[in-house]
Motif scaffolding. Structure first.
Motif, PDB file in Angstrom:
ATOM      1  N   ILE A   1       3.859   5.962  -5.529  1.00 25.16           N
ATOM      2  CA  ILE A   1       3.836   6.089  -6.984  1.00 25.16           C
ATOM      3  C   ILE A   1       2.664   6.955  -7.423  1.00 25.16           C
ATOM      4  O   ILE A   1       2.808   7.845  -8.261  1.00 25.16           O
ATOM      5  CB  ILE A   1       3.829   4.701  -7.644  1.00 25.16           C
ATOM      6  CG1 ILE A   1       5.194   4.044  -7.416  1.00 25.16           C
ATOM      7  CG2 ILE A   1       3.496   4.788  -9.136  1.00 25.16           C
ATOM      8  CD1 ILE A   1       5.282   2.593  -7.800  1.00 25.16           C
ATOM      9  N   LEU A   2       1.478   6.722  -6.841  1.00 23.62           N
ATOM     10  CA  LEU A   2       0.317   7.532  -7.200  1.00 23.62           C
ATOM     11  C   LEU A   2       0.478   8.992  -6.770  1.00 23.62           C
ATOM     12  O   LEU A   2       0.071   9.901  -7.499  1.00 23.62           O
ATOM     13  CB  LEU A   2      -0.949   6.931  -6.586  1.00 23.62           C
ATOM     14  CG  LEU A   2      -1.427   5.631  -7.232  1.00 23.62           C
ATOM     15  CD1 LEU A   2      -2.561   5.024  -6.424  1.00 23.62           C
ATOM     16  CD2 LEU A   2      -1.860   5.871  -8.672  1.00 23.62           C
ATOM     17  N   LEU A   3       1.070   9.217  -5.609  1.00 13.95           N
ATOM     18  CA  LEU A   3       1.315  10.586  -5.170  1.00 13.95           C
ATOM     19  C   LEU A   3       2.231  11.302  -6.158  1.00 13.95           C
ATOM     20  O   LEU A   3       1.976  12.447  -6.546  1.00 13.95           O
ATOM     21  CB  LEU A   3       1.926  10.599  -3.769  1.00 13.95           C
ATOM     22  CG  LEU A   3       0.977  10.252  -2.619  1.00 13.95           C
ATOM     23  CD1 LEU A   3       1.761  10.016  -1.333  1.00 13.95           C
ATOM     24  CD2 LEU A   3      -0.063  11.339  -2.420  1.00 13.95           C
ATOM     25  N   ARG A   4       3.275  10.630  -6.578  1.00 13.82           N
ATOM     26  CA  ARG A   4       4.190  11.266  -7.536  1.00 13.82           C
ATOM     27  C   ARG A   4       3.502  11.538  -8.866  1.00 13.82           C
ATOM     28  O   ARG A   4       3.699  12.596  -9.461  1.00 13.82           O
ATOM     29  CB  ARG A   4       5.420  10.404  -7.737  1.00 13.82           C
ATOM     30  CG  ARG A   4       6.305  10.999  -8.808  1.00 13.82           C
ATOM     31  CD  ARG A   4       7.715  10.698  -8.669  1.00 13.82           C
ATOM     32  NE  ARG A   4       8.403  11.268  -9.822  1.00 13.82           N
ATOM     33  CZ  ARG A   4       9.669  11.465  -9.858  1.00 13.82           C
ATOM     34  NH1 ARG A   4      10.404  11.170  -8.814  1.00 13.82           N
ATOM     35  NH2 ARG A   4      10.241  11.961 -10.925  1.00 13.82           N
ATOM     36  N   ILE A   5       2.704  10.588  -9.345  1.00 20.20           N
ATOM     37  CA  ILE A   5       1.958  10.813 -10.593  1.00 20.20           C
ATOM     38  C   ILE A   5       1.070  12.045 -10.443  1.00 20.20           C
ATOM     39  O   ILE A   5       1.025  12.911 -11.325  1.00 20.20           O
ATOM     40  CB  ILE A   5       1.130   9.566 -10.967  1.00 20.20           C
ATOM     41  CG1 ILE A   5       2.046   8.434 -11.426  1.00 20.20           C
ATOM     42  CG2 ILE A   5       0.101   9.892 -12.056  1.00 20.20           C
ATOM     43  CD1 ILE A   5       1.347   7.082 -11.563  1.00 20.20           C
TER      44      ILE A   5
ATOM     45  N   TYR B   1      -2.077   5.786   1.590  1.00 23.11           N
ATOM     46  CA  TYR B   1      -1.113   6.013   2.668  1.00 23.11           C
ATOM     47  C   TYR B   1      -1.795   5.882   4.028  1.00 23.11           C
ATOM     48  O   TYR B   1      -1.254   5.279   4.958  1.00 23.11           O
ATOM     49  CB  TYR B   1      -0.493   7.404   2.561  1.00 23.11           C
ATOM     50  CG  TYR B   1       1.006   7.390   2.458  1.00 23.11           C
ATOM     51  CD1 TYR B   1       1.789   6.720   3.386  1.00 23.11           C
ATOM     52  CD2 TYR B   1       1.644   8.060   1.435  1.00 23.11           C
ATOM     53  CE1 TYR B   1       3.162   6.719   3.289  1.00 23.11           C
ATOM     54  CE2 TYR B   1       3.020   8.067   1.326  1.00 23.11           C
ATOM     55  CZ  TYR B   1       3.770   7.392   2.255  1.00 23.11           C
ATOM     56  OH  TYR B   1       5.126   7.387   2.164  1.00 23.11           O
ATOM     57  N   GLY B   2      -3.004   6.433   4.125  1.00 23.87           N
ATOM     58  CA  GLY B   2      -3.759   6.312   5.370  1.00 23.87           C
ATOM     59  C   GLY B   2      -4.101   4.870   5.681  1.00 23.87           C
ATOM     60  O   GLY B   2      -3.978   4.417   6.826  1.00 23.87           O
ATOM     61  N   LEU B   3      -4.523   4.128   4.668  1.00 26.44           N
ATOM     62  CA  LEU B   3      -4.844   2.713   4.849  1.00 26.44           C
ATOM     63  C   LEU B   3      -3.600   1.922   5.240  1.00 26.44           C
ATOM     64  O   LEU B   3      -3.658   1.064   6.132  1.00 26.44           O
ATOM     65  CB  LEU B   3      -5.466   2.148   3.569  1.00 26.44           C
ATOM     66  CG  LEU B   3      -5.944   0.704   3.603  1.00 26.44           C
ATOM     67  CD1 LEU B   3      -6.968   0.487   4.720  1.00 26.44           C
ATOM     68  CD2 LEU B   3      -6.530   0.323   2.255  1.00 26.44           C
ATOM     69  N   ALA B   4      -2.468   2.224   4.622  1.00 25.87           N
ATOM     70  CA  ALA B   4      -1.216   1.566   4.977  1.00 25.87           C
ATOM     71  C   ALA B   4      -0.874   1.825   6.442  1.00 25.87           C
ATOM     72  O   ALA B   4      -0.403   0.929   7.150  1.00 25.87           O
ATOM     73  CB  ALA B   4      -0.079   2.055   4.073  1.00 25.87           C
TER      74      ALA B   4
ATOM     75  N   ASP C   1      -5.096  11.979  -4.749  1.00 27.17           N
ATOM     76  CA  ASP C   1      -6.106  11.683  -3.728  1.00 27.17           C
ATOM     77  C   ASP C   1      -6.108  10.201  -3.353  1.00 27.17           C
ATOM     78  O   ASP C   1      -6.146   9.848  -2.167  1.00 27.17           O
ATOM     79  CB  ASP C   1      -7.497  12.088  -4.211  1.00 27.17           C
ATOM     80  CG  ASP C   1      -7.611  13.583  -4.466  1.00 27.17           C
ATOM     81  OD1 ASP C   1      -6.815  14.356  -3.888  1.00 27.17           O
ATOM     82  OD2 ASP C   1      -8.497  13.973  -5.254  1.00 27.17           O
ATOM     83  N   ILE C   2      -6.044   9.332  -4.353  1.00 24.87           N
ATOM     84  CA  ILE C   2      -6.036   7.895  -4.091  1.00 24.87           C
ATOM     85  C   ILE C   2      -4.746   7.513  -3.356  1.00 24.87           C
ATOM     86  O   ILE C   2      -4.772   6.730  -2.397  1.00 24.87           O
ATOM     87  CB  ILE C   2      -6.196   7.090  -5.395  1.00 24.87           C
ATOM     88  CG1 ILE C   2      -7.591   7.334  -5.983  1.00 24.87           C
ATOM     89  CG2 ILE C   2      -5.969   5.605  -5.163  1.00 24.87           C
ATOM     90  CD1 ILE C   2      -7.758   6.842  -7.414  1.00 24.87           C
ATOM     91  N   GLY C   3      -3.622   8.078  -3.778  1.00 25.40           N
ATOM     92  CA  GLY C   3      -2.358   7.816  -3.093  1.00 25.40           C
ATOM     93  C   GLY C   3      -2.405   8.242  -1.635  1.00 25.40           C
ATOM     94  O   GLY C   3      -1.931   7.533  -0.749  1.00 25.40           O
ATOM     95  N   PHE C   4      -3.001   9.385  -1.379  1.00 23.59           N
ATOM     96  CA  PHE C   4      -3.133   9.889  -0.016  1.00 23.59           C
ATOM     97  C   PHE C   4      -3.978   8.944   0.834  1.00 23.59           C
ATOM     98  O   PHE C   4      -3.620   8.609   1.966  1.00 23.59           O
ATOM     99  CB  PHE C   4      -3.755  11.291  -0.061  1.00 23.59           C
ATOM    100  CG  PHE C   4      -3.713  12.025   1.235  1.00 23.59           C
ATOM    101  CD1 PHE C   4      -2.551  12.674   1.639  1.00 23.59           C
ATOM    102  CD2 PHE C   4      -4.826  12.074   2.057  1.00 23.59           C
ATOM    103  CE1 PHE C   4      -2.506  13.359   2.852  1.00 23.59           C
ATOM    104  CE2 PHE C   4      -4.790  12.757   3.257  1.00 23.59           C
ATOM    105  CZ  PHE C   4      -3.626  13.398   3.656  1.00 23.59           C
TER     106      PHE C   4
ATOM    107  N   LEU D   1       0.826  -1.205   0.000  1.00 25.14           N
ATOM    108  CA  LEU D   1       0.000   0.000   0.000  1.00 25.14           C
ATOM    109  C   LEU D   1       0.863   1.260   0.000  1.00 25.14           C
ATOM    110  O   LEU D   1       0.565   2.237  -0.698  1.00 25.14           O
ATOM    111  CB  LEU D   1      -0.935   0.002   1.210  1.00 25.14           C
ATOM    112  CG  LEU D   1      -2.065  -1.021   1.194  1.00 25.14           C
ATOM    113  CD1 LEU D   1      -2.720  -1.125   2.571  1.00 25.14           C
ATOM    114  CD2 LEU D   1      -3.094  -0.666   0.127  1.00 25.14           C
ATOM    115  N   THR D   2       1.938   1.238   0.769  1.00 22.82           N
ATOM    116  CA  THR D   2       2.834   2.388   0.838  1.00 22.82           C
ATOM    117  C   THR D   2       3.514   2.639  -0.505  1.00 22.82           C
ATOM    118  O   THR D   2       3.619   3.784  -0.956  1.00 22.82           O
ATOM    119  CB  THR D   2       3.893   2.182   1.943  1.00 22.82           C
ATOM    120  OG1 THR D   2       3.226   2.010   3.192  1.00 22.82           O
ATOM    121  CG2 THR D   2       4.852   3.350   2.029  1.00 22.82           C
ATOM    122  N   VAL D   3       3.960   1.594  -1.147  1.00 19.87           N
ATOM    123  CA  VAL D   3       4.615   1.712  -2.454  1.00 19.87           C
ATOM    124  C   VAL D   3       3.635   2.263  -3.483  1.00 19.87           C
ATOM    125  O   VAL D   3       3.946   3.212  -4.217  1.00 19.87           O
ATOM    126  CB  VAL D   3       5.185   0.350  -2.911  1.00 19.87           C
ATOM    127  CG1 VAL D   3       5.629   0.396  -4.360  1.00 19.87           C
ATOM    128  CG2 VAL D   3       6.321  -0.072  -2.001  1.00 19.87           C
TER     129      VAL D   3
END
Length: 124
Positions: A21-25, A60-63, A54-57, A15-17
């Motif tokens: 990646i999604l945050l950077r995108i 991160y919370g779920l991780a 938003d999905i990456g964020f 989940l963190t990985v």
């Protein structure tokens, strides 16, 4: 470390990985994060307007929630090195695949050392 604990560490790392990646995108699509204070609010608005960010964020919370479960039940001196080393290796490989970032022989050798450490730490 229990088998279920190991699976939860792997899940948290995955989940963190994915989140990174999604945050950077999302950050790339938003045009980056403004460096000066006058641009910061506008940059943040552009960021939260990016679904990838938003999905990456959220991931991160779920991780973090999964990680909280891990540290409540597993030895931290085993779980934390596993989490960090797995995310280190997977983020590096993900950046190479998704963003076409270069990978040197020295980096590959370092990843091999980290992977060896994962095996040594997680083995019984």
């Amino acid at each position: 470390m229990t088998t279920s604990g190991l699976y939860l560490v792997i899940l948290s790392a995955g989940l963190t990985v994915t989140a990174n990646i999604l945050l950077r995108i999302g950050i790339i699509r938003a045009g980056g994060l403004g460096g000066n204070p006058a641009e910061l609010l506008n940059s943040l608005f552009r960021l939260v307007s990016q679904p990838s960010f938003d999905i990456g964020f959220l991931l991160y919370g779920l991780a973090s929630l999964v990680w909280f479960r891990v540290i409540s039940t597993e030895p931290l001196n085993i779980a934390y090195p596993l989490l960090v080393s797995m995310t280190f290796v997977l983020v590096t490989l993900g950046a190479t695949v998704v963003f076409h970032e270069s990978m040197t022989f020295r980096q590959l050798a370092g990843l091999a050392v980290v992977l060896t450490g994962i095996v040594l730490i997680s083995g019984k």
